[in-house]
Design a protein around this motif. Structure first.
Motif, PDB file in Angstrom:
ATOM      1  N   GLY A   1      48.055  46.677  58.724  1.00 28.38           N
ATOM      2  CA  GLY A   1      48.624  47.718  59.562  1.00 28.38           C
ATOM      3  C   GLY A   1      48.024  49.094  59.366  1.00 28.38           C
ATOM      4  N   ALA A   2      47.002  49.193  58.536  1.00 34.74           N
ATOM      5  CA  ALA A   2      46.387  50.489  58.248  1.00 34.74           C
ATOM      6  C   ALA A   2      44.881  50.411  58.478  1.00 34.74           C
ATOM      7  CB  ALA A   2      46.684  50.879  56.804  1.00 34.74           C
ATOM      8  N   ASP A   3      44.256  51.560  58.553  1.00 32.63           N
ATOM      9  CA  ASP A   3      42.810  51.629  58.738  1.00 32.63           C
ATOM     10  C   ASP A   3      42.150  51.946  57.400  1.00 32.63           C
ATOM     11  OD1 ASP A   3      40.267  51.743  59.890  1.00 32.63           O
ATOM     12  OD2 ASP A   3      40.489  53.866  60.379  1.00 32.63           O
ATOM     13  N   ARG A   4      41.699  50.898  56.726  1.00 33.30           N
ATOM     14  CA  ARG A   4      41.012  51.019  55.440  1.00 33.30           C
ATOM     15  C   ARG A   4      41.769  51.880  54.425  1.00 33.30           C
ATOM     16  NH1 ARG A   4      34.675  51.611  56.162  1.00 33.30           N
ATOM     17  NH2 ARG A   4      35.231  53.474  55.069  1.00 33.30           N
ATOM     18  N   PRO A   5      43.002  51.479  54.095  1.00 36.01           N
ATOM     19  CA  PRO A   5      43.783  52.278  53.152  1.00 36.01           C
ATOM     20  C   PRO A   5      43.214  52.195  51.739  1.00 36.01           C
ATOM     21  CG  PRO A   5      44.867  50.196  53.531  1.00 36.01           C
ATOM     22  CD  PRO A   5      43.695  50.263  54.489  1.00 36.01           C
ATOM     23  N   SER A   6      43.419  53.257  50.987  1.00 34.81           N
ATOM     24  CA  SER A   6      43.066  53.250  49.566  1.00 34.81           C
ATOM     25  C   SER A   6      44.158  52.499  48.804  1.00 34.81           C
ATOM     26  CB  SER A   6      42.975  54.681  49.039  1.00 34.81           C
ATOM     27  OG  SER A   6      44.263  55.293  49.036  1.00 34.81           O
ATOM     28  N   GLY A   7      43.900  52.197  47.553  1.00 34.77           N
ATOM     29  CA  GLY A   7      44.922  51.569  46.725  1.00 34.77           C
ATOM     30  C   GLY A   7      46.172  52.424  46.640  1.00 34.77           C
ATOM     31  N   GLN A   8      45.983  53.746  46.536  1.00 37.43           N
ATOM     32  CA  GLN A   8      47.128  54.664  46.474  1.00 37.43           C
ATOM     33  C   GLN A   8      47.914  54.655  47.781  1.00 37.43           C
ATOM     34  OE1 GLN A   8      48.189  56.426  43.658  1.00 37.43           O
ATOM     35  NE2 GLN A   8      49.989  56.676  44.955  1.00 37.43           N
ATOM     36  N   ASP A   9      47.227  54.601  48.908  1.00 41.80           N
ATOM     37  CA  ASP A   9      47.913  54.509  50.205  1.00 41.80           C
ATOM     38  C   ASP A   9      48.766  53.252  50.272  1.00 41.80           C
ATOM     39  OD1 ASP A   9      46.622  56.847  51.108  1.00 41.80           O
ATOM     40  OD2 ASP A   9      45.005  55.699  52.071  1.00 41.80           O
ATOM     41  N   ILE A  10      48.199  52.147  49.812  1.00 44.43           N
ATOM     42  CA  ILE A  10      48.925  50.871  49.818  1.00 44.43           C
ATOM     43  C   ILE A  10      50.134  50.963  48.893  1.00 44.43           C
ATOM     44  CG2 ILE A  10      48.778  48.422  49.209  1.00 44.43           C
ATOM     45  CD1 ILE A  10      45.722  48.701  49.964  1.00 44.43           C
ATOM     46  N   LYS A  11      49.927  51.529  47.719  1.00 49.38           N
ATOM     47  CA  LYS A  11      51.011  51.694  46.744  1.00 49.38           C
ATOM     48  C   LYS A  11      52.154  52.513  47.343  1.00 49.38           C
ATOM     49  CE  LYS A  11      51.740  53.430  42.016  1.00 49.38           C
ATOM     50  NZ  LYS A  11      52.821  54.377  42.244  1.00 49.38           N
ATOM     51  N   ASP A  12      51.825  53.635  47.973  1.00 48.61           N
ATOM     52  CA  ASP A  12      52.856  54.487  48.574  1.00 48.61           C
ATOM     53  C   ASP A  12      53.640  53.741  49.640  1.00 48.61           C
ATOM     54  OD1 ASP A  12      51.953  56.551  46.940  1.00 48.61           O
ATOM     55  OD2 ASP A  12      50.846  57.569  48.543  1.00 48.61           O
TER      56      ASP A  12
END
Length: 90
Positions: free
Chosen positions: A17-28
């Motif tokens: 559901g996201a455009d190339r999220p970082s690990g931190q983005d996924i964590k949040d």
């Protein structure tokens, strides 16, 4: 998808559901769903499993930050799960 844990499956949905999220983005994002803190010792080994299973691709945004992107196989796993689930729930 039958060999993924529920947490890994949730990670796959977040990445899809996201455009190339970082690990931190996924964590949040996943912490918002789980309503609790997800530590790095839980998050990154599970992301690595998705990468190893070729459901997610891992790349580098910069020297310190990786991104994650769903693969075609990952998208197929989600579609298969939706089809299976729709047999039981509208």
């Amino acid at each position: 998808m039958d060999d993924l844990t529920g947490f890994q499956r949730d990670l796959l949905y977040v990445i899809a559901g996201a455009d190339r999220p970082s690990g931190q983005d996924i964590k949040d994002e996943i912490e918002g769903y789980y309503s609790s803190e997800i530590n790095h010792g839980r998050l990154y080994p599970n992301l690595d499993t998705l990468v190893t299973n070729e459901l997610v691709e891992k790349g580098q945004l910069d020297r310190r930050t990786n991104y994650y992107a769903i693969t075609n196989d990952g998208e197929q796993v989600i579609e298969d799960r939706r089809a299976w689930k729709s047999q039981y729930v509208d």
